[in-house]
Design a protein around this motif. Sequence first.
Motif, short mmCIF file in Angstrom:
data_model
loop_
_atom_site.label_atom_id
_atom_site.label_comp_id
_atom_site.label_asym_id
_atom_site.label_seq_id
_atom_site.Cartn_x
_atom_site.Cartn_y
_atom_site.Cartn_z
N TYR A 104 0.84 -1.22 0.00
CA TYR A 104 0.00 0.00 0.00
C TYR A 104 0.86 1.25 0.00
O TYR A 104 0.50 2.28 -0.55
CB TYR A 104 -0.91 0.04 1.24
N GLN A 105 1.99 1.16 0.68
CA GLN A 105 2.94 2.27 0.75
C GLN A 105 4.30 1.77 0.30
O GLN A 105 4.65 0.62 0.58
CB GLN A 105 3.06 2.77 2.20
N PRO A 106 5.07 2.64 -0.37
CA PRO A 106 6.43 2.20 -0.72
C PRO A 106 7.27 1.99 0.55
O PRO A 106 7.06 2.68 1.54
CB PRO A 106 6.98 3.36 -1.55
N MET A 107 8.20 1.04 0.50
CA MET A 107 9.05 0.74 1.67
C MET A 107 9.79 1.98 2.15
O MET A 107 9.97 2.18 3.35
CB MET A 107 10.05 -0.37 1.32
N ASP A 108 10.20 2.85 1.21
CA ASP A 108 10.94 4.05 1.62
C ASP A 108 10.09 4.99 2.46
O ASP A 108 10.61 5.74 3.29
CB ASP A 108 11.46 4.82 0.39
N ALA A 109 8.77 4.96 2.23
CA ALA A 109 7.90 5.82 3.03
C ALA A 109 7.64 5.20 4.40
O ALA A 109 7.45 5.91 5.39
CB ALA A 109 6.57 6.04 2.31
N VAL A 110 7.67 3.88 4.46
CA VAL A 110 7.45 3.21 5.74
C VAL A 110 8.71 3.27 6.61
O VAL A 110 8.63 3.36 7.83
CB VAL A 110 7.03 1.74 5.50
N PHE A 111 9.86 3.25 5.94
CA PHE A 111 11.14 3.30 6.68
C PHE A 111 11.93 4.54 6.24
O PHE A 111 12.94 4.43 5.55
CB PHE A 111 11.95 2.03 6.44
N PRO A 112 11.47 5.73 6.65
CA PRO A 112 12.09 6.94 6.12
C PRO A 112 13.46 7.26 6.72
O PRO A 112 14.18 8.09 6.19
CB PRO A 112 11.09 8.05 6.51
N TYR A 113 13.82 6.60 7.82
CA TYR A 113 15.04 7.01 8.52
C TYR A 113 16.29 6.24 8.13
O TYR A 113 17.37 6.58 8.59
CB TYR A 113 14.85 6.84 10.03
N ASP A 114 16.18 5.17 7.36
CA ASP A 114 17.38 4.33 7.24
C ASP A 114 18.19 4.59 5.97
O ASP A 114 18.99 3.76 5.57
CB ASP A 114 17.04 2.84 7.43
N THR A 115 18.00 5.77 5.36
CA THR A 115 18.83 6.08 4.19
C THR A 115 19.61 7.39 4.31
O THR A 115 20.67 7.54 3.70
CB THR A 115 17.97 6.17 2.91
N PHE A 116 19.12 8.35 5.14
CA PHE A 116 19.71 9.70 5.09
C PHE A 116 21.13 9.78 5.63
O PHE A 116 21.85 10.74 5.37
CB PHE A 116 18.81 10.72 5.81
N GLU A 117 21.56 8.78 6.38
CA GLU A 117 22.91 8.84 6.93
C GLU A 117 23.97 8.44 5.91
O GLU A 117 25.17 8.55 6.19
CB GLU A 117 23.02 7.92 8.15
N GLY A 118 23.54 7.98 4.76
CA GLY A 118 24.50 7.63 3.71
C GLY A 118 24.95 6.19 3.74
O GLY A 118 25.79 5.77 2.92
N ILE A 119 24.41 5.40 4.66
CA ILE A 119 24.78 3.98 4.75
C ILE A 119 24.07 3.21 3.62
O ILE A 119 22.88 3.40 3.38
CB ILE A 119 24.38 3.41 6.13
N LYS A 120 24.84 2.38 2.95
CA LYS A 120 24.27 1.61 1.83
C LYS A 120 24.13 0.14 2.23
O LYS A 120 25.12 -0.50 2.61
CB LYS A 120 25.19 1.73 0.61
N ILE A 121 22.91 -0.38 2.12
CA ILE A 121 22.65 -1.78 2.42
C ILE A 121 22.17 -2.45 1.13
O ILE A 121 21.18 -2.03 0.54
CB ILE A 121 21.55 -1.93 3.51
N LYS A 122 22.90 -3.47 0.70
CA LYS A 122 22.51 -4.17 -0.54
C LYS A 122 21.55 -5.31 -0.23
O LYS A 122 20.63 -5.59 -0.98
CB LYS A 122 23.76 -4.72 -1.24
N ASP A 123 21.78 -5.96 0.91
CA ASP A 123 21.02 -7.17 1.19
C ASP A 123 20.76 -7.32 2.69
O ASP A 123 21.59 -7.81 3.44
CB ASP A 123 21.83 -8.37 0.68
#
Lengths: 122, 504
Positions: free
Chosen positions: B25-44
């Motif tokens: 119903y919502q994109p994952m990025d909208a549900v988890f808004p905090y886990d990208t802005f720090e610049g950490i990259k998670i592939k898997d």
Amino acid sequence: MSVTAIVPDYARRIEPRDPVENFHGNMLVYVHWEDHLSFCSAVAFPLPPAIPFGAFVSEVVAPAYAAHPEAASIDWSAVVWMIDGATKVPDMEASLAANGMKHKTLVRFWTPGLSGWKGTAS
Amino acid sequence: MAPKKLGLKQRYAHMTRGLDWETTYQPMDAVFPYDTFEGIKIKDWSAWEDPFRLTMDSYWKFQAEKERKLYAVLDAFAQNNGQTGVSDGRYINVVKLFLTGVSPLEYQAHRGFAFTGRHLRGAGPRIACQMQSLDELRHLQTQIHTISHYNKFFDGIGEFPHMHDRVWYLSVPKSFFDDARAAGPFEFMIAIGFAFEYLLTNLLFVPFMSGAAYNGDMSTVTFGFSAQSDESRHMTLGIEVIKFLLEQHPDNLPIVQKWVDKWFWRGFRVLGLVAMMMDYMLPKKVMSWKEAWEIYFTEAGGSLFQDLERYGLKVPKYADVATEAAEHISHQNWAVFYQYSHAAAFHTWMPDKEHLDWLSEKYPNTFDKYYRPRWEMWAEMEKEGKRFYNPSLPQLCQVCQIPMAYTEPGDPTKIAFRCTEVAGETYHFCSDGCKDIFDAEPEKYIQSWLPVHQIFQGNCGGATVPDVLNWYRMNVGADNMDYVGSPDDRLWSEWHAAKTREAV
């Protein structure tokens, strides 16, 4: 560098907490008597920028350190002053501001011949 | 035929990751808004190794069992008047420092891990964070219950949550956690999960718990034991998070290194309170701070960073400065509290000759030269009826918020002064470590609530020391000042006089 924040305009949303305007007409001055570490750190005072340096010495600095056994032996005319990192001969009649002091200035001073209890910097 | 039971591994998979789903119903990025802005990259995210392997139902069962044991000991301690059997009345001040300074951090950790448990999108770390969050709340609760027994007899304990938010020296641990919780979820995990719970935890809990054991405080030892298996899970999480971030993407390394540097230094500064506790406050001493630093940081930390070298991670910046400072910080900190004893919610005292000799022996390079004379000078002043107090308020470091009492690396006779200017205003720091932290994110630290500045701005109950102490809810004459002559001291002496009478 700047803060890592989730909002792009973080810097616009915040206020520094200690601007001089918050101190009711005073500015903060830090003072430290070198080689006398029984006073554990520099100490802080909110002071009117207009008071003469001489009054600052006699009304603020001297009483703050009076408890030290060497305090009575200080020759205030021989003291070496450092204001914000620069050695200076302050004008005792002039105001703190006129002596180059501003909000959060650090004043360090050395008392020649006095280097702490039994010369141990205490 | 009986229904087949799931194997442990399958059961774990179903009850944890099996309950996770990709949102539609919502994109994952909208549900988890905090886990990208720090610049950490998670592939898997699925590469996360679950460190706890616990499901919620078995978690409750384990914890309930530990609680039953703990509360049985606490009951026995109370019925047996265990408080009269500790090594000396002075010891209780260690408990006061713990409850006012450390226990509220358990609550902060609970909140922080609840946040990361909500905001990391991988199911593995979310489950681990959720359990750690519950552990931390449990620790706060068991600590309050344990120490509440001492509150029936001793001063300085009853107002601990109020004090934690207001008292000048408690702003040091409080701001440490505020800083971590105001960061993103990955930085929080490195700050608290790795730096605090893995790298430095043995310098916090081991000294307090062995201190309690050496000094006859069976109740504190027991809550320590009750937390021990939780702590080992937390350490596993701390090491997993750092390995996971470093394995996921090479771009993560410089970010993680910056956080490790920062949180090592911030943690080291907070641990100065433990240093002082070990060297000055424990009537029966376990080991010196310097010895603890050598064992738990230099040796254990050294092999940890050797292990992490393969990811490119280096020993934290200024680790060498911290090691050099291990000679000094306990003496410098106790001196701060000795001269501001009138504004502290625990008692201070002058170390006696036997204690000074112990310090001389433990710190042969520095104590006799720099610190013993200071205590001897103050002892002389005390004898003359001029007990030394500092009548002024101290300058504080903008980052760690500790009075600027620390000296230049290599010269214990000179205070270290550092400063930076931002938008025409000067900010002062106790060290290069604290200055670096500020310079990296000045917008954050120009907002610091520095107790001394707040007092001068008129935000702390009034302009005089009694006004401020009242605002702290400090019971003047009971909570503060020297141990000798305090109500605690009188009570302790009465108990001992009674014991002697009974024995005759």
